[in-house]
Design a protein around this motif. Structure first.
Motif, PDB file in Angstrom:
ATOM      1  N   ASP A   1     -13.855  18.157   8.591  1.00  0.00           N
ATOM      2  CA  ASP A   1     -13.655  18.494   7.184  1.00  0.00           C
ATOM      3  C   ASP A   1     -13.545  17.225   6.344  1.00  0.00           C
ATOM      4  O   ASP A   1     -13.898  17.227   5.162  1.00  0.00           O
ATOM      5  N   ALA A   2     -13.025  16.159   6.960  1.00  0.00           N
ATOM      6  CA  ALA A   2     -12.891  14.887   6.247  1.00  0.00           C
ATOM      7  C   ALA A   2     -12.787  13.747   7.253  1.00  0.00           C
ATOM      8  O   ALA A   2     -12.152  13.876   8.294  1.00  0.00           O
ATOM      9  N   ALA A   3     -13.459  12.649   6.949  1.00  0.00           N
ATOM     10  CA  ALA A   3     -13.345  11.396   7.710  1.00  0.00           C
ATOM     11  C   ALA A   3     -13.434  10.279   6.683  1.00  0.00           C
ATOM     12  O   ALA A   3     -14.507   9.763   6.406  1.00  0.00           O
ATOM     13  N   ASP A   4     -12.301   9.960   6.118  1.00  0.00           N
ATOM     14  CA  ASP A   4     -12.258   9.088   4.943  1.00  0.00           C
ATOM     15  C   ASP A   4     -11.650   7.733   5.267  1.00  0.00           C
ATOM     16  O   ASP A   4     -10.893   7.574   6.232  1.00  0.00           O
ATOM     17  N   VAL A   5     -11.993   6.748   4.435  1.00  0.00           N
ATOM     18  CA  VAL A   5     -11.531   5.375   4.615  1.00  0.00           C
ATOM     19  C   VAL A   5     -10.587   5.011   3.475  1.00  0.00           C
ATOM     20  O   VAL A   5     -10.903   5.238   2.300  1.00  0.00           O
ATOM     21  N   PHE A   6      -9.432   4.432   3.826  1.00  0.00           N
ATOM     22  CA  PHE A   6      -8.439   4.012   2.847  1.00  0.00           C
ATOM     23  C   PHE A   6      -8.096   2.545   3.090  1.00  0.00           C
ATOM     24  O   PHE A   6      -7.824   2.156   4.229  1.00  0.00           O
ATOM     25  N   ILE A   7      -8.122   1.744   2.047  1.00  0.00           N
ATOM     26  CA  ILE A   7      -7.834   0.315   2.172  1.00  0.00           C
ATOM     27  C   ILE A   7      -6.321   0.105   2.239  1.00  0.00           C
ATOM     28  O   ILE A   7      -5.594   0.472   1.315  1.00  0.00           O
ATOM     29  N   THR A   8      -5.873  -0.481   3.331  1.00  0.00           N
ATOM     30  CA  THR A   8      -4.436  -0.735   3.537  1.00  0.00           C
ATOM     31  C   THR A   8      -4.269  -2.166   4.062  1.00  0.00           C
ATOM     32  O   THR A   8      -4.148  -2.388   5.266  1.00  0.00           O
ATOM     33  N   PRO A   9      -4.238  -3.156   3.176  1.00  0.00           N
ATOM     34  CA  PRO A   9      -4.211  -4.555   3.614  1.00  0.00           C
ATOM     35  C   PRO A   9      -2.873  -5.025   4.169  1.00  0.00           C
ATOM     36  O   PRO A   9      -2.805  -6.094   4.771  1.00  0.00           O
ATOM     37  N   ASN A  10      -1.814  -4.231   3.976  1.00  0.00           N
ATOM     38  CA  ASN A  10      -0.502  -4.677   4.439  1.00  0.00           C
ATOM     39  C   ASN A  10       0.381  -3.477   4.752  1.00  0.00           C
ATOM     40  O   ASN A  10       0.013  -2.315   4.515  1.00  0.00           O
ATOM     41  N   ALA A  11       1.587  -3.759   5.267  1.00  0.00           N
ATOM     42  CA  ALA A  11       2.502  -2.705   5.678  1.00  0.00           C
ATOM     43  C   ALA A  11       2.925  -1.833   4.503  1.00  0.00           C
ATOM     44  O   ALA A  11       3.061  -0.607   4.636  1.00  0.00           O
ATOM     45  N   ALA A  12       3.138  -2.458   3.353  1.00  0.00           N
ATOM     46  CA  ALA A  12       3.570  -1.703   2.180  1.00  0.00           C
ATOM     47  C   ALA A  12       2.533  -0.658   1.777  1.00  0.00           C
ATOM     48  O   ALA A  12       2.878   0.474   1.407  1.00  0.00           O
ATOM     49  N   ALA A  13       1.256  -1.031   1.858  1.00  0.00           N
ATOM     50  CA  ALA A  13       0.190  -0.092   1.496  1.00  0.00           C
ATOM     51  C   ALA A  13       0.165   1.092   2.455  1.00  0.00           C
ATOM     52  O   ALA A  13      -0.071   2.236   2.052  1.00  0.00           O
ATOM     53  N   VAL A  14       0.384   0.820   3.738  1.00  0.00           N
ATOM     54  CA  VAL A  14       0.414   1.898   4.731  1.00  0.00           C
ATOM     55  C   VAL A  14       1.596   2.828   4.465  1.00  0.00           C
ATOM     56  O   VAL A  14       1.463   4.059   4.469  1.00  0.00           O
ATOM     57  N   THR A  15       2.767   2.245   4.227  1.00  0.00           N
ATOM     58  CA  THR A  15       3.982   3.031   3.983  1.00  0.00           C
ATOM     59  C   THR A  15       3.813   3.955   2.783  1.00  0.00           C
ATOM     60  O   THR A  15       4.257   5.107   2.789  1.00  0.00           O
ATOM     61  N   GLU A  16       3.141   3.457   1.746  1.00  0.00           N
ATOM     62  CA  GLU A  16       2.914   4.259   0.542  1.00  0.00           C
ATOM     63  C   GLU A  16       1.892   5.362   0.773  1.00  0.00           C
ATOM     64  O   GLU A  16       1.987   6.458   0.223  1.00  0.00           O
ATOM     65  N   LEU A  17       0.877   5.069   1.623  1.00  0.00           N
ATOM     66  CA  LEU A  17      -0.245   5.990   1.793  1.00  0.00           C
ATOM     67  C   LEU A  17       0.050   7.137   2.747  1.00  0.00           C
ATOM     68  O   LEU A  17      -0.384   8.274   2.513  1.00  0.00           O
ATOM     69  N   VAL A  18       0.762   6.887   3.826  1.00  0.00           N
ATOM     70  CA  VAL A  18       0.930   7.885   4.881  1.00  0.00           C
ATOM     71  C   VAL A  18       1.491   9.211   4.367  1.00  0.00           C
ATOM     72  O   VAL A  18       0.966  10.286   4.722  1.00  0.00           O
ATOM     73  N   PRO A  19       2.521   9.242   3.536  1.00  0.00           N
ATOM     74  CA  PRO A  19       3.001  10.539   3.040  1.00  0.00           C
ATOM     75  C   PRO A  19       1.925  11.346   2.320  1.00  0.00           C
ATOM     76  O   PRO A  19       1.846  12.575   2.475  1.00  0.00           O
ATOM     77  N   ARG A  20       1.073  10.680   1.550  1.00  0.00           N
ATOM     78  CA  ARG A  20      -0.003  11.380   0.840  1.00  0.00           C
ATOM     79  C   ARG A  20      -1.010  11.958   1.815  1.00  0.00           C
ATOM     80  O   ARG A  20      -1.498  13.078   1.623  1.00  0.00           O
ATOM     81  N   LEU A  21      -1.333  11.180   2.862  1.00  0.00           N
ATOM     82  CA  LEU A  21      -2.300  11.666   3.850  1.00  0.00           C
ATOM     83  C   LEU A  21      -1.759  12.883   4.591  1.00  0.00           C
ATOM     84  O   LEU A  21      -2.495  13.847   4.849  1.00  0.00           O
ATOM     85  N   VAL A  22      -0.490  12.847   4.942  1.00  0.00           N
ATOM     86  CA  VAL A  22       0.120  13.986   5.625  1.00  0.00           C
ATOM     87  C   VAL A  22       0.095  15.216   4.716  1.00  0.00           C
ATOM     88  O   VAL A  22      -0.240  16.330   5.153  1.00  0.00           O
ATOM     89  N   GLU A  23       0.420  15.016   3.459  1.00  0.00           N
ATOM     90  CA  GLU A  23       0.415  16.126   2.498  1.00  0.00           C
ATOM     91  C   GLU A  23      -0.979  16.720   2.336  1.00  0.00           C
ATOM     92  O   GLU A  23      -1.139  17.934   2.143  1.00  0.00           O
TER      93      GLU A  23
END
Length: 362
Positions: free
Chosen positions: A241-263
């Protein structure tokens, strides 16, 4: 392993290495004797050969014009060889330990050099600008102490590497390198196929929404992973259904992104390396999720600055095989100096099963 040689007759290809200028070439251009050039190059203008300031300036101008690089090694062994293979890095790789990402590469290099009955010399570079490592110092290629060199690491000066190859110095990279104006020899990992196969495996477990956490790097090793992810997405179009790419250059970017991806319903995250995978795992745990029961996480490289706190399912770089292959390619270059075509080989990756990948819930 198969060595792939490019067509030497290909038209309009990148620039080929030039013949290395000699002291005789400098002498002819400056209209002086070879002894005068030698005296200027070696800084012995006050000894047996006296050289005036104007003459010395003319020699130095000829050196600059020709791009002559003094040979700092004696080169008085039979055939002009020192039987020394060099390893150079712009990064602080030494001393090594068994937990280091680069340790297997250097093990492979050492074993292959020993099989050639040669010596191994580790270069950490001359320092310029106070701190930065460099191959050239005051216009002199310091790698010339060796017959040729294997170059490892990513924090590199590509202009300097291009100059090294244009000079005709025998060098092989560990990892794919595409320089702008000259073709390089390298032993690379097949990250393209390994990435595609890992995504296929994830899909086979039932995951339909997969997110790739991309470092944002444009290095060849990451570009190869990009190609593999794109190929998997095309191959599995009817199963994802989806295979998407998200730019996460550092730990902070990952921490911010993961909740949105789970949602948004993503059930598997694929990071470029175990550092970012660890960041994703920590972010998931902060949400009260269990990995892999609630969210699967995999990595496209085992690289990590710190020891991972989880055993991630990851693509494994064939470092030992790449190091050994690079030395064999270099040996072929040294044995056939008239053949200027680059030597290249691509080595298969493996996948290490961890405890972070499982079928999605429900």
């Amino acid at each position: 392993m198969r060595v792939i040689r490019l067509d030497p007759d290909a038209m309009n290809g990148p620039e080929r290495p030039r013949k290395r200028p000699t002291q005789a070439d400098v002498a002819r251009l400056a209209k002086v004797s070879a002894a005068v050039v030698s005296a200027v190059v070696n800084g012995r203008t006050s000894g047996g050969v006296r050289v005036g300031d104007r003459t010395a300036a003319r020699v130095e101008e000829a050196i600059q014009q020709l791009g002559y690089v003094p040979n700092v090694a004696a080169r008085n062994l039979a055939g002009g060889r020192s039987n020394i293979i060099g390893v150079f890095t712009y990064e602080a790789l030494f001393p090594m330990d068994a937990m280091s990402f680069y340790h297997p590469f250097l093990m492979g290099v050492e074993e292959a050099v020993e099989n050639l009955d040669c010596h191994l010399l580790l270069f950490t570079g001359s320092h310029v600008d106070g701190r930065r490592r460099a191959i050239y110092k005051n216009g002199v290629n310091t790698l010339q102490l060796a017959d040729g060199a294997v170059i490892v690491g990513q924090a590199e000066d590509r202009d300097e590497l291009t100059a090294l190859l244009r000079e005709g110095f025998p060098a092989v990279f560990i990892g794919r390198r595409e320089l702008t104006s000259i073709e390089a020899s390298y032993a690379a990992a097949d990250y393209n196929t390994a990435t595609r196969q890992l995504v296929e495996r994830i899909s086979g477990l039932g995951h339909r929404r997969i997110a790739r956490l991309h470092s944002g790097s444009g290095h060849e090793s990451i570009v190869d992973r990009d190609a593999g992810f794109i190929a998997a997405r095309a191959l599995l179009a009817d199963r994802l259904d989806a295979a998407d790419v998200f730019i996460t250059p550092n730990a902070a970017a990952v921490t911010e992104l993961v909740p949105r991806l789970v949602e948004q319903g993503y059930t598997c995250l694929v990071a470029d390396d175990c550092d970012r995978a660890g960041d994703a795992c920590a972010a998931a745990e902060e949400l009260g999720l269990s990995v892999p029961r609630d969210l699967s996480i995999a990595a496209l490289s085992e690289f990590s600055f710190t020891a991972p706190h989880r055993d991630f399912t990851t693509v494994v770089t064939p470092g030992r095989e790449m190091g050994a292959a690079a030395v064999r390619l270099l040996a072929d270059i040294l044995a056939n100096p008239s053949d200027r075509t680059p030597r290249r080989i691509v080595v298969d990756c493996a996948t290490r099963d961890g405890d972070t990948l499982a079928p999605p819930r429900g």
